[in-house]
Scaffold this motif. Structure first.
Motif, mmCIF file in Angstrom:
data_model
loop_
_atom_site.group_PDB
_atom_site.id
_atom_site.type_symbol
_atom_site.label_atom_id
_atom_site.label_comp_id
_atom_site.label_asym_id
_atom_site.label_seq_id
_atom_site.Cartn_x
_atom_site.Cartn_y
_atom_site.Cartn_z
ATOM 1 N N LYS A 117 -11.721 -0.364 -2.836
ATOM 2 C CA LYS A 117 -11.374 -1.784 -2.900
ATOM 3 C C LYS A 117 -12.621 -2.654 -2.751
ATOM 4 O O LYS A 117 -12.809 -3.638 -3.493
ATOM 5 C CB LYS A 117 -10.338 -2.123 -1.818
ATOM 6 C CG LYS A 117 -8.918 -1.643 -2.124
ATOM 7 C CD LYS A 117 -7.975 -1.988 -0.985
ATOM 8 C CE LYS A 117 -6.534 -1.667 -1.349
ATOM 9 N NZ LYS A 117 -5.989 -2.558 -2.398
ATOM 10 N N ASP A 177 -5.785 9.123 1.504
ATOM 11 C CA ASP A 177 -7.134 8.892 2.031
ATOM 12 C C ASP A 177 -7.379 7.391 2.199
ATOM 13 O O ASP A 177 -7.842 6.712 1.281
ATOM 14 C CB ASP A 177 -8.164 9.511 1.081
ATOM 15 C CG ASP A 177 -9.568 9.563 1.685
ATOM 16 O OD1 ASP A 177 -9.835 8.782 2.606
ATOM 17 O OD2 ASP A 177 -10.378 10.385 1.217
ATOM 18 N N ASP A 178 -7.091 6.869 3.376
ATOM 19 C CA ASP A 178 -7.253 5.437 3.627
ATOM 20 C C ASP A 178 -8.708 4.995 3.520
ATOM 21 O O ASP A 178 -8.996 3.891 3.044
ATOM 22 C CB ASP A 178 -6.710 5.080 5.012
ATOM 23 C CG ASP A 178 -5.195 5.183 5.102
ATOM 24 O OD1 ASP A 178 -4.546 5.173 4.042
ATOM 25 O OD2 ASP A 178 -4.665 5.274 6.226
ATOM 26 N N ALA A 179 -9.613 5.827 3.976
ATOM 27 C CA ALA A 179 -11.033 5.462 3.939
ATOM 28 C C ALA A 179 -11.523 5.338 2.503
ATOM 29 O O ALA A 179 -12.266 4.405 2.159
ATOM 30 C CB ALA A 179 -11.858 6.496 4.698
ATOM 31 N N ALA A 180 -11.106 6.260 1.651
ATOM 32 C CA ALA A 180 -11.498 6.196 0.238
ATOM 33 C C ALA A 180 -10.927 4.950 -0.418
ATOM 34 O O ALA A 180 -11.616 4.273 -1.195
ATOM 35 C CB ALA A 180 -11.027 7.452 -0.490
ATOM 36 N N ALA A 188 -10.216 2.110 0.988
ATOM 37 C CA ALA A 188 -10.962 0.944 1.467
ATOM 38 C C ALA A 188 -12.311 0.831 0.776
ATOM 39 O O ALA A 188 -12.733 -0.267 0.389
ATOM 40 C CB ALA A 188 -11.139 1.041 2.984
ATOM 41 N N ARG A 189 -13.002 1.950 0.608
ATOM 42 C CA ARG A 189 -14.297 1.936 -0.087
ATOM 43 C C ARG A 189 -14.136 1.479 -1.531
ATOM 44 O O ARG A 189 -14.935 0.685 -2.046
ATOM 45 C CB ARG A 189 -14.933 3.321 -0.055
ATOM 46 C CG ARG A 189 -15.492 3.745 1.284
ATOM 47 C CD ARG A 189 -16.403 4.956 1.131
ATOM 48 N NE ARG A 189 -15.730 6.086 0.506
ATOM 49 C CZ ARG A 189 -15.062 7.025 1.176
ATOM 50 N NH1 ARG A 189 -14.962 6.955 2.510
ATOM 51 N NH2 ARG A 189 -14.488 8.027 0.535
ATOM 52 N N ARG A 229 -1.649 0.177 -3.623
ATOM 53 C CA ARG A 229 -2.630 1.108 -3.058
ATOM 54 C C ARG A 229 -3.698 1.417 -4.098
ATOM 55 O O ARG A 229 -4.886 1.370 -3.807
ATOM 56 C CB ARG A 229 -1.939 2.386 -2.582
ATOM 57 C CG ARG A 229 -2.864 3.299 -1.790
ATOM 58 C CD ARG A 229 -2.103 4.427 -1.119
ATOM 59 N NE ARG A 229 -2.956 5.216 -0.237
ATOM 60 C CZ ARG A 229 -3.257 4.900 1.015
ATOM 61 N NH1 ARG A 229 -2.751 3.795 1.537
ATOM 62 N NH2 ARG A 229 -4.052 5.671 1.749
ATOM 63 N N HIS A 264 0.805 -1.221 0.000
ATOM 64 C CA HIS A 264 0.000 0.000 0.000
ATOM 65 C C HIS A 264 0.843 1.278 0.000
ATOM 66 O O HIS A 264 0.282 2.375 0.136
ATOM 67 C CB HIS A 264 -0.978 0.025 1.176
ATOM 68 C CG HIS A 264 -1.929 -1.140 1.159
ATOM 69 N ND1 HIS A 264 -2.404 -1.726 2.311
ATOM 70 C CD2 HIS A 264 -2.460 -1.856 0.133
ATOM 71 C CE1 HIS A 264 -3.207 -2.730 1.996
ATOM 72 N NE2 HIS A 264 -3.256 -2.832 0.674
#
Length: 369
Positions: free
Chosen positions: A338, A330-333, A335-336, A270, A194
């Motif tokens: 993926k 932006d980790d949240a973005a 994850a969404r 990532r 990532h």
């Protein structure tokens, strides 16, 4: 009834060259398991007589060709089609690049289903003569094929300007879900999970390599961009231009053909960058979805249908740079995105679903005599 099918248009199986070969391998083994007698024509380098072999229940007909490149492929396709005239059952031709040869099968009364692939004559890399050849063969394929397969709704729409839509069935390319990979395979490239994004494609202008590399290299990212592809900057000015535009955070490891390494690089990335501007359902994009990659893709109707609304899209270099600016941290973005990729993959692109649709189509078109 004993079903027989001969598959033409590829270099052979097991797959070593690209998406169509992978599909032919998957379909052949699937049909053999269902009781079909499957024959696949395989191109070999060299001279001499053709020979046969058996691979996991698939009959392979090996045809040696002494010429390299496109000329060798044309010669192979001609020899394979001529030999196919002596065979019984149904025929599946993958690609229309030499569809004019399939006229021999139509004249003989053989039933031939043709997968029409993408709109090859629109690709920037071809000169006028090659584009004309592909355009003529696309027309020929539409006419001589008993039925056509489009791998994308927009390809079906395009073909429907040539023939009746009733003659076309849309079945996309498939892929395998990747649920794990060997993290140690990242070590030779000096990258961590990532902490890098990846591009996997042929380095051609139409695949947006220059725009993506420039966009990434505009500023310091504290992130790596791994660019897989066979770059030859000494002889190819476009390759040289891409490499000269790259910052020191861009890695060019060359073309990698070991599936386990490519799988690991894709799985731990990532973001997966997909710059294709021409084509239907691209195998690399499907494989990215199957690996659960967060996708940033060129904004066109081909990519939007495949990747769906959960991906990020860019129209040009500045939009691509903006995507990097907003998404890399932006980790949240991520994850969404993926999760959205995996959901879209399971919705339409798993091999069992795709292969069942092919079996249904081929059974429907199997000749009655």
């Amino acid at each position: 009834m004993e079903y027989r099918i001969s598959i033409l248009g590829i270099r052979g199986i097991p797959a070593k060259h690209g998406g169509f070969e992978t599909f032919a391998e998957k379909l052949s083994l699937f049909l053999v398991a269902k009781g079909w007698q499957v024959t696949v024509y395989c191109q070999e380098n060299g001279e001499g007589d053709r020979w046969e072999s058996n691979w996991q229940g698939v009959r392979r007909i090996h045809i040696p060709v002494s010429r390299d490149g496109a000329a060798g492929t044309v010669i192979f396709d001609l020899k394979a089609t001529r030999h196919a005239l002596s065979q019984q059952g149904l025929f599946l031709t993958l690609g229309y690049n030499t569809a004019i040869f399939n006229l021999m099968q139509r004249i003989k009364g053989q039933t031939n289903v043709i997968n029409m692939d993408g709109i090859e004559w629109r690709r920037d890399k071809w000169g006028f003569i090659a584009k004309t050849w592909f355009w003529l063969n696309e027309r020929a394929g539409c006419w001589v094929g008993n039925h056509l397969v489009a791998d994308h709704p927009k390809i079906k729409e395009h073909l429907a300007t040539r023939v009746s839509a009733d003659k076309i069935t849309m079945i996309p390319y498939g892929g395998d879900q990747v649920e794990s990979a060997d993290i140690d395979l990242l070590t030779p490239y000096g990258i961590e999970p990532h902490q890098y994004s990846i591009i996997i494609a042929r380095p051609e202008p139409e695949n947006s390599f220059l725009e993506m590399v420039r966009a990434f290299s505009k500023t310091r990212r504290n992130h790596k961009l791994v660019v897989l592809g066979n770059f030859t900057p000494q002889s190819n000015s476009f390759h040289r231009q891409v490499m000269e535009a790259a910052s020191d955070e861009v890695i060019f490891p060359g073309a990698i053909y070991e599936a386990s390494i490519v799988q690991a690089l894709r799985f731990f990335s990532r973001f997966y960058l997909h710059g294709h501007r021409v084509g239907g359902t691209n195998p690399s994009l499907v494989e990215g979805l199957g690996a659960g990659c967060a996708v940033i893709a060129h904004d066109n109707h081909f990519n939007r249908w495949v990747a769906g609304p959960g991906a990020a899209y860019f129209k040009d270099e500045s939009a691509c740079a903006a995507a990097f600016d907003s998404l890399l941290a932006d980790d949240a973005a991520m994850a969404r995105m993926k999760a959205a990729s995996l959901a879209r993959f399971h919705e339409r692109f798993t091999w069992p679903q795709v292969l069942r649709e092919y079996e249904e189509l081929l059974t429907r078109w199997y000749p009655s005599k």
